[in-house]
Motif scaffolding. Sequence first.
Motif, PDB file in Angstrom:
ATOM      1  N   GLN A   1     -65.348  10.529  -4.621  1.00  0.00           N
ATOM      2  CA  GLN A   1     -66.226   9.731  -5.459  1.00  0.00           C
ATOM      3  C   GLN A   1     -67.308  10.627  -6.051  1.00  0.00           C
ATOM      4  O   GLN A   1     -68.063  11.257  -5.301  1.00  0.00           O
ATOM      5  CB  GLN A   1     -66.868   8.600  -4.642  1.00  0.00           C
ATOM      6  N   PRO A   2     -67.386  10.717  -7.374  1.00  0.00           N
ATOM      7  CA  PRO A   2     -68.401  11.586  -7.978  1.00  0.00           C
ATOM      8  C   PRO A   2     -69.811  11.086  -7.695  1.00  0.00           C
ATOM      9  O   PRO A   2     -70.034   9.877  -7.542  1.00  0.00           O
ATOM     10  CB  PRO A   2     -68.070  11.510  -9.472  1.00  0.00           C
ATOM     11  N   THR A   3     -70.741  12.008  -7.614  1.00  0.00           N
ATOM     12  CA  THR A   3     -72.149  11.651  -7.438  1.00  0.00           C
ATOM     13  C   THR A   3     -72.733  11.262  -8.787  1.00  0.00           C
ATOM     14  O   THR A   3     -72.739  12.065  -9.723  1.00  0.00           O
ATOM     15  CB  THR A   3     -72.937  12.838  -6.852  1.00  0.00           C
ATOM     16  N   THR A   4     -73.181  10.029  -8.898  1.00  0.00           N
ATOM     17  CA  THR A   4     -73.717   9.542 -10.170  1.00  0.00           C
ATOM     18  C   THR A   4     -75.023   8.792  -9.939  1.00  0.00           C
ATOM     19  O   THR A   4     -75.353   8.404  -8.816  1.00  0.00           O
ATOM     20  CB  THR A   4     -72.725   8.594 -10.873  1.00  0.00           C
ATOM     21  N   TYR A   5     -75.734   8.592 -11.031  1.00  0.00           N
ATOM     22  CA  TYR A   5     -76.989   7.835 -11.035  1.00  0.00           C
ATOM     23  C   TYR A   5     -76.888   6.731 -12.084  1.00  0.00           C
ATOM     24  O   TYR A   5     -76.009   6.744 -12.945  1.00  0.00           O
ATOM     25  CB  TYR A   5     -78.164   8.762 -11.341  1.00  0.00           C
ATOM     26  N   ASP A   6     -77.819   5.783 -11.989  1.00  0.00           N
ATOM     27  CA  ASP A   6     -77.835   4.697 -12.971  1.00  0.00           C
ATOM     28  C   ASP A   6     -78.277   5.192 -14.345  1.00  0.00           C
ATOM     29  O   ASP A   6     -77.915   4.608 -15.368  1.00  0.00           O
ATOM     30  CB  ASP A   6     -78.773   3.573 -12.502  1.00  0.00           C
ATOM     31  N   ALA A   7     -79.066   6.254 -14.378  1.00  0.00           N
ATOM     32  CA  ALA A   7     -79.515   6.830 -15.642  1.00  0.00           C
ATOM     33  C   ALA A   7     -79.937   8.271 -15.404  1.00  0.00           C
ATOM     34  O   ALA A   7     -80.207   8.688 -14.271  1.00  0.00           O
ATOM     35  CB  ALA A   7     -80.675   6.030 -16.236  1.00  0.00           C
ATOM     36  N   TYR A   8     -80.003   9.021 -16.515  1.00  0.00           N
ATOM     37  CA  TYR A   8     -80.339  10.446 -16.476  1.00  0.00           C
ATOM     38  C   TYR A   8     -81.486  10.700 -17.449  1.00  0.00           C
ATOM     39  O   TYR A   8     -81.423  10.254 -18.607  1.00  0.00           O
ATOM     40  CB  TYR A   8     -79.117  11.284 -16.861  1.00  0.00           C
ATOM     41  N   LEU A   9     -82.515  11.395 -16.988  1.00  0.00           N
ATOM     42  CA  LEU A   9     -83.638  11.750 -17.844  1.00  0.00           C
ATOM     43  C   LEU A   9     -83.493  13.210 -18.246  1.00  0.00           C
ATOM     44  O   LEU A   9     -83.667  14.119 -17.421  1.00  0.00           O
ATOM     45  CB  LEU A   9     -84.973  11.532 -17.133  1.00  0.00           C
ATOM     46  N   ALA A  10     -83.157  13.440 -19.518  1.00  0.00           N
ATOM     47  CA  ALA A  10     -83.066  14.794 -20.074  1.00  0.00           C
ATOM     48  C   ALA A  10     -84.416  15.163 -20.662  1.00  0.00           C
ATOM     49  O   ALA A  10     -85.091  14.315 -21.256  1.00  0.00           O
ATOM     50  CB  ALA A  10     -81.975  14.857 -21.130  1.00  0.00           C
ATOM     51  N   LEU A  11     -84.796  16.420 -20.530  1.00  0.00           N
ATOM     52  CA  LEU A  11     -86.139  16.816 -20.936  1.00  0.00           C
ATOM     53  C   LEU A  11     -86.255  17.180 -22.405  1.00  0.00           C
ATOM     54  O   LEU A  11     -87.357  17.212 -22.940  1.00  0.00           O
ATOM     55  CB  LEU A  11     -86.632  17.979 -20.062  1.00  0.00           C
TER      56      LEU A  11
END
Length: 357
Positions: free
Chosen positions: A276-286
Amino acid sequence: MTDFHPLPQLAIPMGDPAGIGPEVILKALSAPLLKDVAHIYVIGERSLFEAAYDHLQQQEGLEADQALANPRDLDFLEVGLNLSPIPWGQPSAETGAASFQCLSTAITGALKGRFDGIVTGPIAKSAWKAAGHHYPGQTEYLAERSQTSEYGMFFVGASPYTGWQLRSLLATTHIPLSEVPHQLSPELLTMKVELLKKTLQREFGIAKPKVAIAGLNPHSGEQGQLGREEIDWLIPWVEEMRSQHPDLTLSDPVPPDTLWVGPGQAWYGPRDQMAQPTTYDAYLALYHDQGLIPVKLMAFDRAVNTTIGLPFVRTSPDHGTAFDIAGKGIADPTSMIAAIQLAASLVRQRQQTKVKL
């Protein structure tokens, strides 16, 4: 008892008429997927779209299985444009003025409550500038007109392979790369993360969001060897945000070159089906390209740009005017369809949240 809400009322300003905006709008509005999704008003001249409809039907690039909505069957809010014939692939001050006027009309309608959301067609910033409208893009004009100081460019795309939804917010947007370290600050990131948290909770129904934070430098600075921003303030800021928001999970700054491995596996499916890949609900790119290169690599034809923080919903297909193929019948409407679907979904979620509150 079920709460009843009318269909979301959406406006679609046509974008630059010299680009693919009219084509993708006509193709999208013929899609069965959008039947009864929303009540849609096209902002632009019916006669212009009738000319586009007649022209596109004669193009060899229009595939047999691609339908075009007949403009006679659509609802228009006309703004008095005088563009005949359509200048396919030839942006100008006139086309820039037309796209600006259509967007301005849509915003006025949204601010007055006529529209719940706006799905913007693609514009050319150079044509806006030629017409005397000096904005970095539609996002900044939307924010100015709605008197919104806290907003963000948020990209959403659903994988056609796995159904997993990618969500990416940009901390900084249309500025030179050399300005990024100077624009970034704890105060800016606090605003973006709090805005992102509210959006995920109220518009995506995620009660306790998990958000990945990108590092700024290669290897997230490698303990200060490749840049000190992470050590000097980014990691302390993350720790402070964790203490202030116990219902929000934040990662440590993730090295930018590995941040997108998990999303890539979730998008295409892991090689090892047991993993199962490690994922997040959202990603903050700078910064702009840090967030948009992976989004466009994975979801170029189906990602949606949505402006969060506005008093109304705003989405947009994640592509430009494509002047080089305008009028040839080969433009792909997938992203426009996705933008309309997402706008309708976000409007409904906002309506449900108001009822719950």
